[in-house]
Design a protein around this motif. Structure first.
Motif, short mmCIF file in Angstrom:
data_model
loop_
_atom_site.label_atom_id
_atom_site.label_comp_id
_atom_site.label_asym_id
_atom_site.label_seq_id
_atom_site.Cartn_x
_atom_site.Cartn_y
_atom_site.Cartn_z
N HIS A 329 0.84 -1.21 0.00
CA HIS A 329 0.00 0.00 0.00
C HIS A 329 0.87 1.25 0.00
CE1 HIS A 329 -2.60 -3.19 1.53
NE2 HIS A 329 -3.61 -2.50 1.03
N TYR A 330 0.47 2.22 -0.82
CA TYR A 330 1.20 3.49 -0.86
C TYR A 330 0.29 4.57 -1.45
CZ TYR A 330 1.89 2.46 -5.84
OH TYR A 330 1.67 2.19 -7.17
N PHE A 331 0.71 5.81 -1.31
CA PHE A 331 -0.04 6.93 -1.88
C PHE A 331 0.68 7.52 -3.08
CE2 PHE A 331 -1.60 7.29 2.58
CZ PHE A 331 -2.96 7.36 2.34
N ILE A 332 -0.09 7.97 -4.07
CA ILE A 332 0.44 8.89 -5.09
C ILE A 332 -0.27 10.22 -4.85
CG2 ILE A 332 0.78 9.40 -7.53
CD1 ILE A 332 0.61 6.43 -8.13
N THR A 333 0.51 11.26 -4.57
CA THR A 333 -0.09 12.54 -4.18
C THR A 333 0.19 13.60 -5.26
OG1 THR A 333 1.93 13.25 -3.06
CG2 THR A 333 0.34 12.03 -1.74
N ALA A 334 -0.41 14.77 -5.06
CA ALA A 334 -0.14 15.96 -5.87
C ALA A 334 -0.31 15.70 -7.37
CB ALA A 334 1.28 16.48 -5.57
N TRP A 335 -1.46 15.21 -7.74
CA TRP A 335 -1.78 14.95 -9.16
C TRP A 335 -1.98 16.27 -9.90
CZ3 TRP A 335 -2.36 10.08 -11.50
CH2 TRP A 335 -2.23 8.99 -10.63
N PRO A 336 -1.69 16.28 -11.19
CA PRO A 336 -1.96 17.50 -11.96
C PRO A 336 -3.44 17.88 -11.82
CG PRO A 336 -0.77 15.91 -13.30
CD PRO A 336 -1.11 15.22 -12.03
N THR A 337 -3.69 19.15 -11.64
CA THR A 337 -5.06 19.64 -11.47
C THR A 337 -5.95 19.20 -12.63
OG1 THR A 337 -4.18 21.49 -10.26
CG2 THR A 337 -6.42 21.74 -11.09
N LYS A 338 -5.37 19.18 -13.83
CA LYS A 338 -6.23 18.87 -14.99
C LYS A 338 -6.62 17.39 -15.06
CE LYS A 338 -3.08 17.95 -18.74
NZ LYS A 338 -2.50 18.26 -20.02
N THR A 339 -5.93 16.51 -14.33
CA THR A 339 -6.32 15.10 -14.36
C THR A 339 -7.34 14.76 -13.27
OG1 THR A 339 -4.60 14.32 -12.83
CG2 THR A 339 -4.01 14.43 -15.17
N LYS A 340 -7.60 15.69 -12.37
CA LYS A 340 -8.51 15.39 -11.25
C LYS A 340 -9.83 16.12 -11.42
CE LYS A 340 -6.47 12.43 -8.65
NZ LYS A 340 -7.11 11.14 -8.30
N PRO A 341 -10.91 15.63 -10.80
CA PRO A 341 -12.20 16.31 -10.95
C PRO A 341 -12.18 17.74 -10.41
CG PRO A 341 -12.46 14.13 -9.95
CD PRO A 341 -11.00 14.41 -10.00
N PHE A 342 -13.21 18.50 -10.78
CA PHE A 342 -13.25 19.94 -10.45
C PHE A 342 -13.22 20.23 -8.96
CE2 PHE A 342 -17.69 18.53 -10.93
CZ PHE A 342 -18.21 18.93 -9.70
N TYR A 343 -13.65 19.26 -8.15
CA TYR A 343 -13.79 19.56 -6.71
C TYR A 343 -12.47 19.47 -5.94
CZ TYR A 343 -14.47 14.47 -7.04
OH TYR A 343 -14.33 13.15 -7.35
N ALA A 344 -11.39 19.01 -6.60
CA ALA A 344 -10.10 18.93 -5.90
C ALA A 344 -9.49 20.33 -5.77
CB ALA A 344 -9.16 18.00 -6.66
#
Ligand code: ATP
Ligand code: AMO
Length: 442
Positions: A329-344
Motif C-alpha cells: 500500500h502506498y499513496f500517489i499525491t499531488a496529481w496535476p489539477t487537470k487530471t482530477k475532478p473539479f472539486y479537488a
C-alpha cells in the motif's frame, strides 16, 4: 427447537456428552457399510453425524441414507469428542428430520471436488455461496465493513445515506446510467461526492457512507463493476494530509481485525495477511514520473507532466514500490489539477497540481481523495475549466456561498479492498450478485 448451536459453537472439550440440535444442509453422505456418515453444513462449518450400523436404529439409518445432497435437515443427538472428525467432534443422532428436500441433480457441486467456471458459479450464485470458500469471502467482507464502521464511529464520523437518483454527473459524464424519472431524465449516482460535501456546509463535520455507486463502464475487466460499493468519507477543518491519515489508519485497522477475527475463513482461502506498516509511503505524481522514466525501462515512451499513469505503468510502479519497501500500500499525491475532478483543491503555491491523492495497492487503485475547493469562486472556475456548465451545479454551489468550512475526503471501493486483501483473481468474487456489462441477473 430447530437449533441449539451453530456447528462451530460446539466445543468438544466442554460439550462432550451434551444433547444438541443442529440444522443445515446435507453436504455429503458416506456409507461405508458398517458405518454411515452424514456431513451437515451450516454457515459456520461442517459437523459429522456418525451412525454405526449395529448400534443405530434401523429406521433412523434408513432415513439418513435416503437424504439427497443439499437437502435441509435438522439433527438431534449427543456430542462425542472425536479427534478424527471435523472440528474435533461427532454427533450420535437420535433423530434426523428432513425439513425440505433438495431436487437433484444439483446445478453445481458444493463440495469443492468439481471446479466450475466463474460464469456458471455466478449463474447459480445462491448455491455457489454455499461453498465454504465463497462463504469465507463474505464473512470477511462482513468484518471489513463492520471494522470500518467501528473505526469511523470511534473517530467521530456519523453515518449518512444520500440519493442514488440524481440530476447531474460528478466524476465526468461518459460513464453515467440514464434512467427515466417520470417525465424527466435522471441518472444513477456515480459517487456521493456532491452530497457529502454539501453536508459539510450543514455542519455535520465528519460523515461517512457505505453505499452503491453506478458506473457505466463499457469495458469488461477483472477490476471494474457497473455497480460497486463505495466507502466514502468527508471531514471538515481538514486538508488532504488529515484525510490520508484517517485512510491509512482505517486500512490497517481492517487488516488487523480480519487477521484476528476471521482466522478460520482466511485459512479456508489459504491467505495469510500481512498488516501494512504505518505511515504509508507517499510519492508525488512527479516522483512517480521520474522513477518510471529513469528506473523502469519496460516503459519505453517517456512520460510527461499531465499524462495519465496507465495500467501497465501502475503495475510496474506497484512492483517497484513493493521491491523497495516490502509494502503493498502506498499513496500517489499531488496529481496535476487537470487530471482530477473539479472539486479537488488546486495547490496554493503551484495551481497546476492539486491537493489530491490516490491510495494504491500494488496491483490497482483502491481509493481517491483530496482536499476540496471550498471557496465559491475557485470552485466555479474549476467547473468552467473542465468545460462544465456552472448552472447545472446550482444545488451544489449554493452551500459554498453560505458558510462552507475547508474540508476533504476519500472514496474506497469496498470490493477492490476485499479483492486485494484476499488476492482474488476477479473483483466479481467479492460481490454477492455482481453487475457487469453482460450480467443483470441474478
Ligand atoms: P487503470 O488501470 O486504467 O489505471 P483504474 O482502475 O486505476 O484504471 P479506476 O480506479 O477505475 O481506474 O478509475 C476510476 C474510473 O476510471 C472508473 O470508474 C472508470 O470510469 C474509469 N476507468 C479507468 N480505466 C478503466 C477501464 N480499463 N475500464 C473501464 N473504466 C475505466
Ligand atoms: P473514484 O472515481 O476514484 O473517486 O472512485 C473511488 C474508488 O471506488 C472504486 N471504484 C470502483 N470499483 C469497482 N468498479 C468500478 N467501476 C469502480 N469505480 C470506482 C475504486 C476507486 O478508487 N468522488 C471520488 C472519491 C473522493 O474524492 O472522495 C470518487 O468517486 O476503488
Amino acid at each position: 427447537n430447530l437449533r441449539t448451536h451453530f456447528v462451530s459453537e460446539i466445543n468438544p472439550a466442554t460439550d462432550d456428552g451434551k444433547a444438541v440440535v443442529l440444522s443445515g444442509w446435507v453436504h455429503e453422505i458416506r456409507d461405508l457399510g458398517g458405518i454411515c456418515f452424514v456431513v451437515l453444513r451450516d454457515r459456520s462449518g461442517r459437523a459429522q453425524i456418525t451412525m454405526v450400523k449395529k448400534k443405530t436404529d434401523a429406521e433412523l439409518l434408513d432415513t439418513a441414507k435416503r437424504q439427497s445432497r443439499e437437502s435441509v435437515i435438522s439433527v438431534t443427538g449427543i456430542v462425542k469428542a472425536e479427534p478424527k472428525a471435523p472440528n474435533g467432534y461427532e454427533i450420535i443422532p437420535s433423530t434426523i428430520t428432513l425439513i425440505n428436500e433438495s431436487a437433484s441433480p444439483l446445478p453445481m457441486d458444493t463440495t469443492g471436488k468439481v471446479d466450475a467456471e466463474l460464469d456458471t458459479r455466478l449463474d447459480n450464485r445462491f448455491i455457489d455461496l454455499r461453498r465454504e470458500e465463497s462463504t469465507a469471502i463474505f464473512l470477511i467482507r462482513n468484518q471489513v465493513q463492520k471494522s470500518i464502521r467501528e473505526f469511523l464511529y470511534e473517530n467521530k464520523f456519523m453515518e449518512t445515506s444520500t440519493p442514488k437518483i440524481v440530476a447531474a454527473a460528478t466524476e465526468g459524464g461518459t460513464d453515467l446510467f440514464p434512467i427515466s424519472y417520470f417525465d424527466r431524465e435522471a441518472f444513477l449516482n456515480q459517487s456521493p461526492q456532491l452530497f457529502k460535501q454539501m453536508l459539510m456546509a450543514s455542519g455535520f463535520d465528519r460523515v461517512f457512507e457505505i453505499g452503491p455507486i453506478f458506473r457505466a463502464e463499457e469495458h469488461d475487466t477483472r477490476k471494474h463493476l457497473n455497480e460497486a460499493t463505495s466507502i466514502d468519507i468527508e471531514m471538515s477543518f481538514a486538508d488532504h494530509e488529515d484525510v490520508m491519515e484517517i485512510l491509512e489508519k482505517m486500512i490497517v485497522r481492517v487488516y488487523e481485525d480480519v487477521s484476528e477475527k476471521c482466522s478460520k475463513s482466511l485459512e479456508i482461502l489459504g491467505v495469510t495477511l500481512k498488516i501494512p506498516k504505518l505511515p504509508f509511503k507517499k510519492y508525488t505524481y512527479e516522483n512517480v514520473l521520474d522513477i518510471i522514466n529513469n528506473e523502469i525501462p519496460e516503459i519505453e515512451t517517456k512520460m510527461q507532466f499531465g499524462d495519465d499513469i496507465g495500467t501497465q505503468a501502475e503495475h510496474l510502479f506497484g512492483e517497484y514500490v513493493f521491491n523497495k519497501t516490502g509494502e503493498s500500500h502506498y499513496f500517489i499525491t499531488a496529481w496535476p489539477t487537470k487530471t482530477k475532478p473539479f472539486y479537488a483543491m488546486p495547490n496554493a503555491d503551484r495551481p497546476e497540481i492539486s491537493n489530491s491523492f490516490d491510495m494504491m495497492h500494488r496491483t490497482m487503485e483502491l481509493s481517491s481523495g483530496a482536499q476540496r475547493a471550498h471557496l465559491y469562486d475557485v470552485l466555479c472556475n474549476q467547473i468552467r475549466s473542465k468545460g462544465l456548465n456552472v448552472d447545472s451545479f446550482e444545488f451544489y454551489l449554493k452551500p459554498f456561498q453560505f458558510g462552507m468550512p475547508p474540508h476533504g475526503g476519500f472514496g474506497v471501493g469496498c470490493e477492490r479492498l476485499v479483492m486485494t486483501m484476499l488476492e482474488l483473481d476477479n473483483v466479481r468474487e467479492a460481490v454477492l450478485f455482481p453487475r457487469d456489462r453482460k450480467r443483470l441477473s441474478p
